[in-house]
Design a protein around this motif. Sequence first.
Motif, mmCIF file in Angstrom:
data_model
loop_
_atom_site.group_PDB
_atom_site.id
_atom_site.type_symbol
_atom_site.label_atom_id
_atom_site.label_comp_id
_atom_site.label_asym_id
_atom_site.label_seq_id
_atom_site.Cartn_x
_atom_site.Cartn_y
_atom_site.Cartn_z
ATOM 1 N N VAL B 14 -1.468 15.219 17.723
ATOM 2 C CA VAL B 14 -0.844 16.312 16.970
ATOM 3 C C VAL B 14 0.613 15.951 16.735
ATOM 4 O O VAL B 14 1.271 15.483 17.666
ATOM 5 N N PRO B 15 1.210 16.088 15.576
ATOM 6 C CA PRO B 15 0.672 16.721 14.367
ATOM 7 C C PRO B 15 -0.078 15.776 13.433
ATOM 8 O O PRO B 15 -0.631 16.231 12.438
ATOM 9 N N ASP B 16 -0.086 14.468 13.752
ATOM 10 C CA ASP B 16 -0.727 13.510 12.847
ATOM 11 C C ASP B 16 -2.241 13.531 13.056
ATOM 12 O O ASP B 16 -3.029 13.631 12.117
ATOM 13 N N GLY B 32 -10.940 4.822 31.228
ATOM 14 C CA GLY B 32 -10.479 3.646 31.966
ATOM 15 C C GLY B 32 -9.232 2.990 31.421
ATOM 16 O O GLY B 32 -8.953 1.828 31.724
ATOM 17 N N PHE B 33 -8.478 3.702 30.602
ATOM 18 C CA PHE B 33 -7.236 3.121 30.091
ATOM 19 C C PHE B 33 -6.093 3.381 31.068
ATOM 20 O O PHE B 33 -6.084 4.383 31.777
ATOM 21 N N SER B 34 -5.128 2.455 31.066
ATOM 22 C CA SER B 34 -3.936 2.659 31.882
ATOM 23 C C SER B 34 -2.826 3.272 31.061
ATOM 24 O O SER B 34 -1.830 3.737 31.608
ATOM 25 N N GLY B 35 -2.964 3.220 29.757
ATOM 26 C CA GLY B 35 -1.931 3.811 28.916
ATOM 27 C C GLY B 35 -2.274 3.676 27.456
ATOM 28 O O GLY B 35 -3.192 2.958 27.088
ATOM 29 N N PHE B 36 -1.524 4.403 26.635
ATOM 30 C CA PHE B 36 -1.686 4.241 25.193
ATOM 31 C C PHE B 36 -0.380 4.566 24.500
ATOM 32 O O PHE B 36 0.499 5.210 25.077
ATOM 33 N N ALA B 37 -0.228 4.086 23.286
ATOM 34 C CA ALA B 37 0.981 4.348 22.517
ATOM 35 C C ALA B 37 0.660 5.385 21.453
ATOM 36 O O ALA B 37 -0.371 5.306 20.798
ATOM 37 N N ILE B 38 1.548 6.376 21.332
ATOM 38 C CA ILE B 38 1.325 7.426 20.340
ATOM 39 C C ILE B 38 1.983 6.973 19.042
ATOM 40 O O ILE B 38 3.196 7.076 18.868
ATOM 41 N N THR B 39 1.171 6.455 18.164
ATOM 42 C CA THR B 39 1.705 5.867 16.937
ATOM 43 C C THR B 39 1.465 6.804 15.765
ATOM 44 O O THR B 39 0.634 6.521 14.909
ATOM 45 N N ASN B 40 2.158 7.927 15.752
ATOM 46 C CA ASN B 40 2.025 8.809 14.591
ATOM 47 C C ASN B 40 2.748 8.201 13.397
ATOM 48 O O ASN B 40 3.720 7.465 13.550
ATOM 49 N N HIS B 41 2.258 8.518 12.212
ATOM 50 C CA HIS B 41 2.867 7.964 11.001
ATOM 51 C C HIS B 41 4.284 8.505 10.826
ATOM 52 O O HIS B 41 4.570 9.654 11.173
ATOM 53 N N SER B 42 5.130 7.652 10.269
ATOM 54 C CA SER B 42 6.532 8.049 10.152
ATOM 55 C C SER B 42 6.726 9.134 9.095
ATOM 56 O O SER B 42 7.775 9.754 9.034
ATOM 57 N N ASN B 43 5.716 9.379 8.256
ATOM 58 C CA ASN B 43 5.912 10.389 7.213
ATOM 59 C C ASN B 43 5.441 11.787 7.617
ATOM 60 O O ASN B 43 5.360 12.675 6.792
ATOM 61 N N GLU B 45 6.086 15.137 10.305
ATOM 62 C CA GLU B 45 7.213 15.697 11.038
ATOM 63 C C GLU B 45 7.169 15.279 12.500
ATOM 64 O O GLU B 45 6.089 15.208 13.087
ATOM 65 N N GLU B 46 8.316 15.070 13.088
ATOM 66 C CA GLU B 46 8.414 14.654 14.491
ATOM 67 C C GLU B 46 7.421 13.560 14.827
ATOM 68 O O GLU B 46 6.523 13.773 15.629
ATOM 69 N N PRO B 47 7.545 12.414 14.190
ATOM 70 C CA PRO B 47 6.520 11.395 14.383
ATOM 71 C C PRO B 47 6.419 10.906 15.816
ATOM 72 O O PRO B 47 5.333 10.693 16.313
ATOM 73 N N ALA B 62 5.983 5.696 20.271
ATOM 74 C CA ALA B 62 5.799 4.664 19.260
ATOM 75 C C ALA B 62 5.803 5.315 17.890
ATOM 76 O O ALA B 62 5.811 6.535 17.768
ATOM 77 N N VAL B 63 5.811 4.490 16.883
ATOM 78 C CA VAL B 63 5.771 5.021 15.525
ATOM 79 C C VAL B 63 5.016 4.030 14.649
ATOM 80 O O VAL B 63 5.036 2.824 14.905
ATOM 81 N N GLU B 64 4.287 4.560 13.684
ATOM 82 C CA GLU B 64 3.659 3.695 12.684
ATOM 83 C C GLU B 64 4.369 3.964 11.370
ATOM 84 O O GLU B 64 4.225 5.033 10.774
ATOM 85 N N ILE B 65 5.182 2.998 10.964
ATOM 86 C CA ILE B 65 6.038 3.207 9.799
ATOM 87 C C ILE B 65 5.221 3.067 8.514
ATOM 88 O O ILE B 65 4.514 2.085 8.320
ATOM 89 N N VAL B 66 5.343 4.090 7.661
ATOM 90 C CA VAL B 66 4.662 4.054 6.370
ATOM 91 C C VAL B 66 5.726 3.867 5.300
ATOM 92 O O VAL B 66 6.660 4.667 5.208
ATOM 93 N N VAL B 67 5.618 2.807 4.527
ATOM 94 C CA VAL B 67 6.544 2.629 3.405
ATOM 95 C C VAL B 67 5.737 2.265 2.168
ATOM 96 O O VAL B 67 4.691 1.617 2.253
ATOM 97 N N SER B 68 6.246 2.708 1.035
ATOM 98 C CA SER B 68 5.564 2.337 -0.207
ATOM 99 C C SER B 68 6.246 1.124 -0.816
ATOM 100 O O SER B 68 5.663 0.382 -1.588
ATOM 101 N N ASN B 69 7.490 0.915 -0.424
ATOM 102 C CA ASN B 69 8.271 -0.173 -0.996
ATOM 103 C C ASN B 69 8.791 -1.063 0.132
ATOM 104 O O ASN B 69 9.484 -0.572 1.021
ATOM 105 N N PRO B 70 8.466 -2.359 0.101
ATOM 106 C CA PRO B 70 8.873 -3.222 1.222
ATOM 107 C C PRO B 70 10.373 -3.263 1.456
ATOM 108 O O PRO B 70 10.821 -3.507 2.580
ATOM 109 N N SER B 71 11.187 -2.978 0.423
ATOM 110 C CA SER B 71 12.636 -3.067 0.610
ATOM 111 C C SER B 71 13.141 -1.959 1.544
ATOM 112 O O SER B 71 14.235 -2.054 2.090
#
Lengths: 127, 241
Positions: B14-16, B32-43, B45-47, B62-71
């Motif tokens: 949540v919220p992604d 059986g996991f020891s951990g995980f990364a919360i990679t909500n999309h950067s677009n 709110e409160e990623p 963590a964050v999963e960055i979403v960009v439409s333009n590589p620059s």
Amino acid sequence: MKILPPTLRNRKRYLAFELISEKEVPRDDLIKEIFSCASSLIGDLGSSECNIRLLSFENSKGIIRCNHNTTDKTRAVLATVSNISGTQAVIHILGISGTVKGATKKYLEEFEVFNPKEQSYLKEYKS
Amino acid sequence: MGNPRFYDFNVHTVPDGKDTVKDVMAFAKHLGFSGFAITNHSNVEEPYLEGSMQDGIDTYKAVEIVVSNPSKLNGLVGKYRKNVDVVAVHGGNEEINRAAVETPAVDILAHPQTSKNGGINHVLAKSASHNNVAIEFNLDSIIKGRGGKRVHTLSFFSKNLELARKYNVSTVLTSNAYNCFDLRAPEEMIALSKLFGMSREEAITSLSDIPESIITKNRNSGIVQGGVEIVNEEIISSDGE
């Protein structure tokens, strides 16, 4: 017909599993979904090699039988089960044994199936 | 050798995604996991959410960055890098993939495969290896895909794996989960990775050693600027004498 002597029988493995799902799933639906996933992922040929069979299934835990050298393939098939007749579900394999008795004793007796609803003591935070 | 500790480095909450961090923690711990990364999309709110260690399972910011333009990628990486443990980039476009593997501050290139190919070629694999960007194999596309889509995913994954082996690129296995029921136990993930040719050892490394090394790298980094790396620590320490 006479039963094959033990040395000529196929060797098997018994996978003890729990089914984690939103609500209880009937046995028939589970079988249908496992075979549909198997035919989709490994096809008729692969399924015949794996020889998957659901032996027992009660209270969301049970035993699946497969050939002894295809446990990985069977595991992959079971991992692709994600939706059983509209109910979200995960098959979690608890252990693999060479006998039904071993699988039951080691992994199923006294095992409590994970219930996602009981864990969600913080559900009220969801809007 | 003790049991390896397993990590899933692409989970959306949540919220992604649909479930709360607490729900996912309980579920992942049970599997059986020891951990995980919360990679909500950067677009959304409160990623990124506060990472924590609770009930024997770690969560990493963590964050999963979403960009439409590589620059725009560089700017966003700079914005998040200091706040999170893991920076992933939402791949799937050749230009974005390229920009991601050429940025050393990026940790993971998530789902690089495009509709036509695996999204990685020899040039990108070389940069990924050089910049230490891990390539992700998101198993959700094998678990949920059916028919043609899954056929393509499997062949793209095996091609990407071949390139990763040749150029020594780090790989991570993830679930890319949007709710609890998308998660799979580590052993099941290993079995799924065998479908596209991963060996058991490689799968364990991708689930355990590489995620661990990403965390250690980011938590203990002596902040070296991009392009500057400490080759021999002894020389630096003996300089002061």
